[in-house]
Design a protein around this motif. Structure first.
Motif, mmCIF file in Angstrom:
data_model
loop_
_atom_site.group_PDB
_atom_site.id
_atom_site.type_symbol
_atom_site.label_atom_id
_atom_site.label_comp_id
_atom_site.label_asym_id
_atom_site.label_seq_id
_atom_site.Cartn_x
_atom_site.Cartn_y
_atom_site.Cartn_z
ATOM 1 N N PRO A 277 0.857 -1.203 0.000
ATOM 2 C CA PRO A 277 0.000 0.000 0.000
ATOM 3 C C PRO A 277 0.886 1.244 0.000
ATOM 4 C CG PRO A 277 0.096 -1.006 2.190
ATOM 5 C CD PRO A 277 1.095 -1.738 1.347
ATOM 6 N N SER A 278 1.121 1.843 -1.163
ATOM 7 C CA SER A 278 2.163 2.876 -1.239
ATOM 8 C C SER A 278 1.614 4.274 -1.479
ATOM 9 C CB SER A 278 3.146 2.516 -2.356
ATOM 10 O OG SER A 278 3.785 1.308 -2.019
ATOM 11 N N THR A 279 2.098 5.197 -0.674
ATOM 12 C CA THR A 279 1.807 6.611 -0.890
ATOM 13 C C THR A 279 2.971 7.210 -1.679
ATOM 14 O OG1 THR A 279 2.934 7.202 1.155
ATOM 15 C CG2 THR A 279 0.560 6.776 1.311
ATOM 16 N N PRO A 280 2.766 8.337 -2.362
ATOM 17 C CA PRO A 280 3.853 8.907 -3.162
ATOM 18 C C PRO A 280 5.045 9.342 -2.318
ATOM 19 C CG PRO A 280 1.750 9.951 -3.722
ATOM 20 C CD PRO A 280 1.499 9.064 -2.540
ATOM 21 N N ASP A 281 4.801 9.715 -1.045
ATOM 22 C CA ASP A 281 5.913 10.241 -0.239
ATOM 23 C C ASP A 281 6.472 9.224 0.755
ATOM 24 O OD1 ASP A 281 3.888 10.138 1.647
ATOM 25 O OD2 ASP A 281 3.714 12.306 1.894
ATOM 26 N N SER A 282 6.084 7.961 0.600
ATOM 27 C CA SER A 282 6.602 6.867 1.454
ATOM 28 C C SER A 282 6.221 7.011 2.922
ATOM 29 C CB SER A 282 8.130 6.736 1.370
ATOM 30 O OG SER A 282 8.539 6.482 0.061
ATOM 31 N N LEU A 283 5.374 7.952 3.259
ATOM 32 C CA LEU A 283 4.926 8.080 4.650
ATOM 33 C C LEU A 283 3.546 7.441 4.795
ATOM 34 C CD1 LEU A 283 5.910 11.799 5.341
ATOM 35 C CD2 LEU A 283 6.986 9.761 6.318
ATOM 36 N N PRO A 284 3.305 6.746 5.888
ATOM 37 C CA PRO A 284 1.971 6.154 6.072
ATOM 38 C C PRO A 284 0.942 7.217 6.425
ATOM 39 C CG PRO A 284 3.320 5.810 8.023
ATOM 40 C CD PRO A 284 4.219 6.474 7.005
ATOM 41 N N VAL A 285 -0.309 6.820 6.402
ATOM 42 C CA VAL A 285 -1.388 7.667 6.899
ATOM 43 C C VAL A 285 -1.805 7.094 8.255
ATOM 44 C CG1 VAL A 285 -3.757 8.443 6.526
ATOM 45 C CG2 VAL A 285 -2.174 8.265 4.579
ATOM 46 N N ILE A 286 -1.608 7.885 9.302
ATOM 47 C CA ILE A 286 -1.954 7.436 10.658
ATOM 48 C C ILE A 286 -2.640 8.601 11.367
ATOM 49 C CG2 ILE A 286 -1.073 6.583 12.879
ATOM 50 C CD1 ILE A 286 1.449 5.618 11.369
ATOM 51 N N GLY A 287 -3.831 8.370 11.842
ATOM 52 C CA GLY A 287 -4.504 9.449 12.575
ATOM 53 C C GLY A 287 -6.004 9.265 12.562
ATOM 54 N N ARG A 288 -6.673 10.301 13.044
ATOM 55 C CA ARG A 288 -8.131 10.305 13.062
ATOM 56 C C ARG A 288 -8.621 10.939 11.777
ATOM 57 N NH1 ARG A 288 -11.596 10.522 18.065
ATOM 58 N NH2 ARG A 288 -9.800 10.844 19.394
ATOM 59 N N SER A 289 -9.741 10.506 11.265
ATOM 60 C CA SER A 289 -10.288 11.122 10.060
ATOM 61 C C SER A 289 -10.625 12.581 10.330
ATOM 62 C CB SER A 289 -11.560 10.385 9.627
ATOM 63 O OG SER A 289 -12.293 11.206 8.746
ATOM 64 N N PRO A 290 -10.263 13.481 9.408
ATOM 65 C CA PRO A 290 -10.637 14.879 9.615
ATOM 66 C C PRO A 290 -12.151 15.105 9.496
ATOM 67 C CG PRO A 290 -9.440 14.600 7.531
ATOM 68 C CD PRO A 290 -9.442 13.268 8.222
ATOM 69 N N ARG A 291 -12.871 14.103 8.958
ATOM 70 C CA ARG A 291 -14.321 14.290 8.790
ATOM 71 C C ARG A 291 -15.144 13.703 9.932
ATOM 72 N NH1 ARG A 291 -14.983 12.181 2.792
ATOM 73 N NH2 ARG A 291 -13.639 13.659 1.715
ATOM 74 N N PHE A 292 -14.707 12.543 10.427
ATOM 75 C CA PHE A 292 -15.519 11.837 11.430
ATOM 76 C C PHE A 292 -14.631 11.403 12.601
ATOM 77 C CE2 PHE A 292 -17.408 10.803 7.239
ATOM 78 C CZ PHE A 292 -18.573 11.538 7.393
ATOM 79 N N ALA A 293 -14.990 11.853 13.790
ATOM 80 C CA ALA A 293 -14.167 11.558 14.969
ATOM 81 C C ALA A 293 -14.155 10.071 15.303
ATOM 82 C CB ALA A 293 -14.671 12.354 16.157
#
Ligand SMILES: Cc1cc2nc3c(=O)[nH]c(=O)nc-3n(C[C@H](O)[C@H](O)[C@H](O)COP(=O)(O)OP(=O)(O)OC[C@H]3O[C@@H](n4cnc5c(N)ncnc54)[C@H](O)[C@@H]3O)c2cc1C
Length: 450
Positions: free
Chosen positions: A355-371
């Motif tokens: 699962p690759s993002t263009p900048d090699s950084l993962p996505v980790i966090g809370r959704s900005p839309r739904f808590a």
């Protein structure tokens, strides 16, 4: 700190989902772990099994962009583009090119090393509790270079690792063979990273952790999610192949299959899948002491409990493009030259979706839309390495603890500009729909690592 215990559903039982489910369970939350496959059978099944605590060099670097023409001409090279599918790859490629700018590479390497510094500590907790400490060992990893030019190209990456505090040891040819006697006398340079850890087999680790999750009261469900039903305040139910499942808190940990859910629940995500391959050699006929990484061909040769695994290649392609096992077979030819006497008898083949993002950084966090929605995907070449720390960070957020590092670099909103800058308007006939992946059979192979 919040003391209310909410029910969590973790969607996706790869290395990331299993570790996240366990960390949430440790905090006393009731947790359901849901996957269409048994735990650990997705991309986490067949990787090279390395916990690469010094892997702070992103895939996109200025050198990689310069090397593209050369790599395209090399049949054993790690880069192939299927030009007819280029339009659908544009958002990813645009992000990739911009991530390769020297200043951005520096920033990314800082963000990568910040999270990598917690990777092993986060595993130690889970492995000890699962009684699975013996499934990992501090083996180090050894980069070997046949060609001086390959080493010269990689030197800035090793220097970047040093700059980020990673121990990196240069080795002369004779020292190389002392460390790994199985190597042919064809290498001019070696670079050893002593702190890397290897799993005896990555699937065994994820499976052991999943078993511990179930032993401690976690629920494991094998179902495929087809849709996510929405209410006014966010997602309310998963519509699966077996029926409707009400949800409270939801963690998306579906690896390469996360784009669709991210778009529905969190925001724009230029995630693409880099397919990788392995050949498992159950009767290798030689002993290998140290995990090796070919600096010339960029794949791993890793001793495991069940043989030697050759793992690597990176193909940016769609989720349902058929495997090209000829790529994997090529690895054997190269490996036979590197390790005299190596046998490929009774070997098995495997393909997985990074699962690759263009900048090699993962996505980790809370959704900005739904808590109530948490994001844990996009780990690219480092999903095994970062599985446990991702779980720990999500659990920190869920329980209202302050995480030990800033999560800003892993925020999904960093990709919003790709959409705003109108890259998507460059993409003809692209729709935001679940069938998007099926419509595009594009493939681009990108270099570095395994
Ligand atoms: C050849 C190769 C070598 C690699 N070597 C390494 C290495 O040495 N070290 C390292 O750190 N990383 C390595 N990686 C990368 C690593 O394997 C991945 O980053 C990691 O497996 C991703 O984990 P994940 O949990 O995010 O995804 P996955 O393991 O793919 O898990 C996602 C899960 O989501 C499930 N899912 C998806 N959609 C649905 C749905 N709709 N309903 C139900 N379930 C769903 C899938 O079935 C899957 O089980 C390598 C990868 C490859 C291909």
């Amino acid at each position: 700190m919040s003391t209310t215990k909410k029910h969590f559903t973790v969607l996706g039982a790869g290395a990331v989902g299993v570790c996240t489910a366990l960390y949430l369970l440790r905090d006393g939350h009731p947790v359901t772990l849901l996957d269409r496959l048994p735990p650990g059978k997705g991309c986490s099944f067949g990787n090279a099994g390395l916990i690469q605590t010094g892997a702070c060099v992103p895939i996109a670097t200025p050198g990689v962009l310069r090397d593209v023409p050369r790599m395209l001409l090399d049949p054993d090279g790690p880069l192939v583009i299927r030009w007819q599918h280029l339009p659908s790859l544009l958002p990813y490629l645009l992000g990739f090119v911009l991530a390769a700018r020297a200043r951005r590479v520096e920033e990314i390497s800082v963000a990568l090393q910040a999270i990598l510094n917690h990777a092993m500590e986060a595993y130690r907790v889970l492995l000890a509790e699962a009684g699975a400490n013996d499934l990992v060992r501090r083996s180090g990893e050894l980069y070997v270079y046949e060609r001086q030019a390959s080493y010269d190209r990689a030197k800035p990456w090793h220097d970047l690792r040093r700059k980020r505090g990673v121990e990196v040891v240069d080795l002369a040819p004779e020292e190389l063979r002392q460390l790994e006697p199985a190597l042919a006398p064809i290498f001019c340079k070696g670079v050893y990273l002593p702190d890397s850890v290897q799993t005896l087999n990555p699937y065994m680790v994820t499976a052991a952790l999943a078993e511990n999750f179930a032993r401690n009261g976690g629920e494991i469900v094998q179902e495929e999610v087809r849709e996510i039903a929405m209410g006014a305040g966010g997602p309310t139910a998963l519509l699966t192949d077996k029926g409707r499942r009400k949800i409270d808190q939801l963690v998306i940990a579906t690896g390469a299959f996360s784009k669709r859910w991210a778009r529905q629940l969190a925001g724009y995500l230029p995630l693409d899948t880099e397919r990788g391959y392995h050949l498992m050699l159950p009767r290798p006929n030689i002993d290998l002491r140290v995990p090796l990484l070919s600096g010339d061909y960029r794949f791993g040769l890793v001793p495991m409990v069940d043989g030697i695994r050759l793992a690597g290649t990176a193909e940016l392609a769609t989720l349902d493009a058929p495997p090209r096992y000829a790529r994997a077979e090529r690895l054997l030819k190269i490996a036979e030259r590197m390790l005299p006497g190596l046998s490929g008898e009774a070997r098995t083949r495997w393909m997985g979706h990074r699962p690759s993002t263009p900048d090699s950084l993962p996505v980790i966090g809370r959704s900005p839309r739904f808590a109530s929605v948490y994001l844990a995907f996009g780990h690219g070449h480092l999903g095994l390495t970062l599985g446990a720390v991702t779980g720990r960070l999500i659990a920190d957020l869920a329980s209202g603890r302050i995480p030990p590092l800033s999560l800003a670099p892993y925020d999904i909103r960093r990709f919003g500009w790709i959409r705003r800058e109108g890259c998507r308007s460059l993409v003809p006939r692209t729709r935001s729909s679940p069938s998007l992946e099926r419509e595009t059979g594009g493939e681009l192979r990108v270099p570095e690592g395994h």
